[in-house]
Scaffold this motif. Structure first.
Motif, mmCIF file in Angstrom:
data_model
loop_
_atom_site.group_PDB
_atom_site.id
_atom_site.type_symbol
_atom_site.label_atom_id
_atom_site.label_comp_id
_atom_site.label_asym_id
_atom_site.label_seq_id
_atom_site.Cartn_x
_atom_site.Cartn_y
_atom_site.Cartn_z
ATOM 1 N N GLU A 39 9.404 3.942 6.930
ATOM 2 C CA GLU A 39 9.229 2.513 7.187
ATOM 3 C C GLU A 39 10.018 2.133 8.443
ATOM 4 O O GLU A 39 11.182 2.490 8.583
ATOM 5 C CB GLU A 39 9.712 1.706 5.965
ATOM 6 C CG GLU A 39 9.963 0.237 6.193
ATOM 7 C CD GLU A 39 8.744 -0.559 6.687
ATOM 8 O OE1 GLU A 39 7.662 -0.423 6.112
ATOM 9 O OE2 GLU A 39 8.910 -1.317 7.678
ATOM 10 N N LYS A 40 9.384 1.369 9.324
ATOM 11 C CA LYS A 40 10.031 1.079 10.615
ATOM 12 C C LYS A 40 11.203 0.100 10.503
ATOM 13 O O LYS A 40 12.123 0.139 11.309
ATOM 14 C CB LYS A 40 9.003 0.565 11.624
ATOM 15 C CG LYS A 40 8.471 -0.817 11.352
ATOM 16 C CD LYS A 40 7.549 -1.279 12.474
ATOM 17 C CE LYS A 40 6.962 -2.633 12.159
ATOM 18 N NZ LYS A 40 6.001 -3.091 13.120
ATOM 19 N N GLY B 212 -7.863 -12.841 0.096
ATOM 20 C CA GLY B 212 -6.599 -13.178 -0.583
ATOM 21 C C GLY B 212 -6.218 -12.164 -1.642
ATOM 22 O O GLY B 212 -5.612 -12.507 -2.654
ATOM 23 N N SER B 213 -6.583 -10.900 -1.423
ATOM 24 C CA SER B 213 -6.272 -9.887 -2.424
ATOM 25 C C SER B 213 -5.963 -8.540 -1.774
ATOM 26 O O SER B 213 -6.057 -7.498 -2.417
ATOM 27 C CB SER B 213 -7.450 -9.748 -3.404
ATOM 28 O OG SER B 213 -7.020 -9.202 -4.617
ATOM 29 N N GLY B 214 -5.588 -8.595 -0.487
ATOM 30 C CA GLY B 214 -5.392 -7.360 0.286
ATOM 31 C C GLY B 214 -4.301 -6.456 -0.264
ATOM 32 O O GLY B 214 -4.377 -5.229 -0.128
ATOM 33 N N ALA B 215 -3.269 -7.047 -0.869
ATOM 34 C CA ALA B 215 -2.219 -6.208 -1.443
ATOM 35 C C ALA B 215 -2.795 -5.430 -2.628
ATOM 36 O O ALA B 215 -2.479 -4.252 -2.834
ATOM 37 C CB ALA B 215 -1.040 -7.062 -1.886
ATOM 38 N N ASP C 121 -4.382 -2.369 4.630
ATOM 39 C CA ASP C 121 -4.873 -3.096 5.811
ATOM 40 C C ASP C 121 -5.226 -2.195 6.983
ATOM 41 O O ASP C 121 -6.030 -2.567 7.834
ATOM 42 C CB ASP C 121 -3.816 -4.103 6.278
ATOM 43 C CG ASP C 121 -3.878 -5.402 5.490
ATOM 44 O OD1 ASP C 121 -4.602 -5.435 4.469
ATOM 45 O OD2 ASP C 121 -3.205 -6.374 5.883
ATOM 46 N N ARG D 199 6.150 -13.086 -2.087
ATOM 47 C CA ARG D 199 5.880 -11.715 -1.645
ATOM 48 C C ARG D 199 7.032 -10.767 -1.978
ATOM 49 O O ARG D 199 6.821 -9.610 -2.331
ATOM 50 C CB ARG D 199 5.620 -11.688 -0.143
ATOM 51 C CG ARG D 199 4.241 -12.144 0.174
ATOM 52 C CD ARG D 199 3.907 -12.120 1.610
ATOM 53 N NE ARG D 199 2.495 -12.424 1.704
ATOM 54 C CZ ARG D 199 1.558 -11.562 2.083
ATOM 55 N NH1 ARG D 199 1.880 -10.365 2.473
ATOM 56 N NH2 ARG D 199 0.292 -11.902 2.077
ATOM 57 N N GLY E 58 0.822 -1.219 0.000
ATOM 58 C CA GLY E 58 0.000 0.000 0.000
ATOM 59 C C GLY E 58 0.846 1.255 0.000
ATOM 60 O O GLY E 58 0.615 2.182 -0.792
ATOM 61 N N LEU F 92 7.168 4.995 13.427
ATOM 62 C CA LEU F 92 6.260 6.043 13.905
ATOM 63 C C LEU F 92 5.722 5.653 15.274
ATOM 64 O O LEU F 92 5.292 4.522 15.486
ATOM 65 C CB LEU F 92 5.095 6.214 12.927
ATOM 66 C CG LEU F 92 4.117 7.322 13.310
ATOM 67 C CD1 LEU F 92 4.674 8.688 12.934
ATOM 68 C CD2 LEU F 92 2.753 7.120 12.668
ATOM 69 N N ASN G 206 -1.218 -13.957 -3.954
ATOM 70 C CA ASN G 206 -1.950 -14.053 -5.224
ATOM 71 C C ASN G 206 -1.895 -12.739 -5.968
ATOM 72 O O ASN G 206 -2.076 -11.690 -5.355
ATOM 73 C CB ASN G 206 -3.443 -14.306 -4.960
ATOM 74 C CG ASN G 206 -3.733 -15.718 -4.551
ATOM 75 O OD1 ASN G 206 -2.919 -16.617 -4.752
ATOM 76 N ND2 ASN G 206 -4.894 -15.920 -3.974
#
Ligand SMILES: Cc1cc2nc3c(=O)[nH]c(=O)nc-3n(C[C@H](O)[C@H](O)[C@H](O)COP(=O)(O)OP(=O)(O)OC[C@H]3O[C@@H](n4cnc5c(N)ncnc54)[C@H](O)[C@@H]3O)c2cc1C
Length: 420
Positions: free
Chosen positions: A40-41, A312-315, A302, A109, A20, A131, A53
């Protein structure tokens, strides 16, 4: 907030470098007078988890971002099976044909992440930036406080910091996510080793028992993924479940799958020591707004819809969010007071539909089991599988976010003409 000055660009802080955050930054960087930074942490950008997927909807947004051609490896998943994990009986088969110009695949991934990273402009990604909180400073935008003591400010903060979002916790302080009871263990293994145990392990498939399943799928470049999950009572197990990508011992994972076919147990035993990662699935209720603090905060991915990988498609959803947010900003020449409500208007109903779908599916499964009065173990397995299939899900997997945007703009232009 309107940016009148031709000199000062709109400062956007994207928190999180997952799919995201990277997609949002790629899309925002194409807009004139937007200065974007990703915080980014992690020390290095790494993706935990095994496979992912890439459905048609995800390909569509990757195309719009210009990153589709950079994703070159993966395994086609046009055949998907559901089988009984104790008997091996095939319970359901999906044979798909692709409607778009890319094949639906399962890939690693890290491959998706590298494909996106290749299109992120140099110097906008800041690592080791965890953060801790954000603060609304009125006309001065939003202040961001980091674990290393740094303080930054931005006109817009985009919370792309995943399901345990700090941005969401600050701007939606009453929102709560809860452990769903599902624990997932994931690892990669050479494909040939799995295939030798059972040729069906070379086909994307779920092997079910009533409260668990084991998923096998090739993911490209000679590897296959095993993702095993089990549902436990969240009331009993909830308190200790804060793990996400945490290493666990082989014995621990194996102990949850002793009732499966011998070849499934053998496959699970093949995972090298230290390779299993545990993921505790959390979920939260629907948000009524994806934006806050008078259009200075927006959530993508998310953080905005804690669905715990349900479709199965959150990305794909996360990248769609980021792309739409950028289009809305570009259309209203960085006027946050117009762009953010439009982002809400487009994305909220989509997530509402997902929550409604999940609720309906849960009710259907409950009803089926009640009809059976005293369901056997096999009935429970069957009922799970019917739940997973059967519905037309094109509104998710064939979604074309570019076409959705075109329709919105057509409507806007039409409204403008009729007013004139
Ligand atoms: C078991 C499972 C299977 C799934 N399968 C699929 C699939 O097949 N296909 C698919 O598309 N999706 C799948 N998903 C969903 C997908 O993984 C997520 O929806 C997707 O990763 C969301 O992307 P994101 O960028 O919103 O969040 P994330 O990927 O979680 O990224 C968040 C980023 O923010 C960073 N971060 C967090 N907190 C902070 C902080 N305080 N400060 C700075 N940085 C921070 C993190 O380190 C991370 O890099 C699955 C999910 C699960 C659980």
């Amino acid at each position: 907030m309107t940016v009148d000055s031709p000199v000062r660009p709109l400062k956007v802080a994207v928190v999180g470098g997952g799919p995201g955050g990277l997609a949002t930054a790629i899309a925002l960087a194409k807009i004139p007078k937007v200065e974007v930074t990703i915080y980014e942490k992690n020390k290095i950008l790494r993706e935990v988890g095994a496979g992912i997927n890439i459905n048609q909807n995800t390909w569509n947004v990757l195309e719009l971002l210009g990153a589709a051609e950079s994703l070159t490896s993966g395994h086609p998943t046009l055949t998907v099976l559901s089988l009984n994990g104790r008997t091996g009986e095939e319970l359901h088969r999906v044979e798909r044909s692709d409607k778009g110009c890319h094949t639906t695949i399962r890939t690693q991934r890290t491959k998706l992440q590298s494909a996106l990273l290749a299109h992120v402009k140099p110097n906008i990604l800041q690592l080791s930036k965890k953060l801790e909180r954000i603060e609304d400073v009125g006309d001065h935008g939003v202040r961001l406080y980091f674990a290393d003591g740094a303080i930054e400010s931005a006109d817009l903060v985009v919370g792309a910091d995943g399901i345990h979002s700090v941005v969401r916790d600050c701007a939606w302080p009453t929102y709560e996510i809860k452990f769903t009871g599902t624990t997932i263990w994931r690892a990669l293994l050479p494909r040939s080793e799995l295939k030798a145990l059972d040729p069906r392990f070379d086909i994307t498939a779920w092997w079910h028992l009533p409260t668990s399943h084991v998923y096998f799928s090739p993911v490209g470049e000679g590897f296959s993924e095993i993702a095993a999950r089990e549902l436990q009572d969240p009331k009993i197990h909830g308190a200790s479940k804060a793990s996400w990508g945490v290493p666990v011992t082989n014995e621990y994972v194996e102990s949850h799958f002793t009732e499966y076919l011998p070849q499934i147990q053998a496959a699970i035993k093949k995972i090298p020591t230290g390779a299993w990662r545990e993921f505790a699935a959390f979920a939260g209720p629907e948000l009524t707004q994806l934006t806050a603090w008078n259009n200075k905060v927006a959530l993508v991915g998310d953080s905005s819809h804690a669905l715990s990988g349900a479709f199965g498609s959150g990305a794909g959803f996360a990248m769609e969010d980021g792309w739409i947010l950028a289009q809305a900003l570009a259309y209203f020449t960085n006027d946050l007071s117009k762009a953010l409500p439009l982002f809400d208007e487009i994305r909220l109903p989509y997530y509402r539909k997902m929550y409604a779908h999940l609720e309906e599916q849960a009710t259907l499964m409950e009803e089926r089991l009640q009809l059976l009065q005293t369901p056997s173990e096999e009935d429970k397995i069957d009922s799970k599988v019917i739940k997973a299939g059967g519905r037309n899900m094109d509104w998710i997997y064939e979604n074309h976010i570019g076409k959705i945007w075109d329709e919105v703009i057509k409507r806007f232009e039409f409204q403008k003409q009729t007013i004139q």
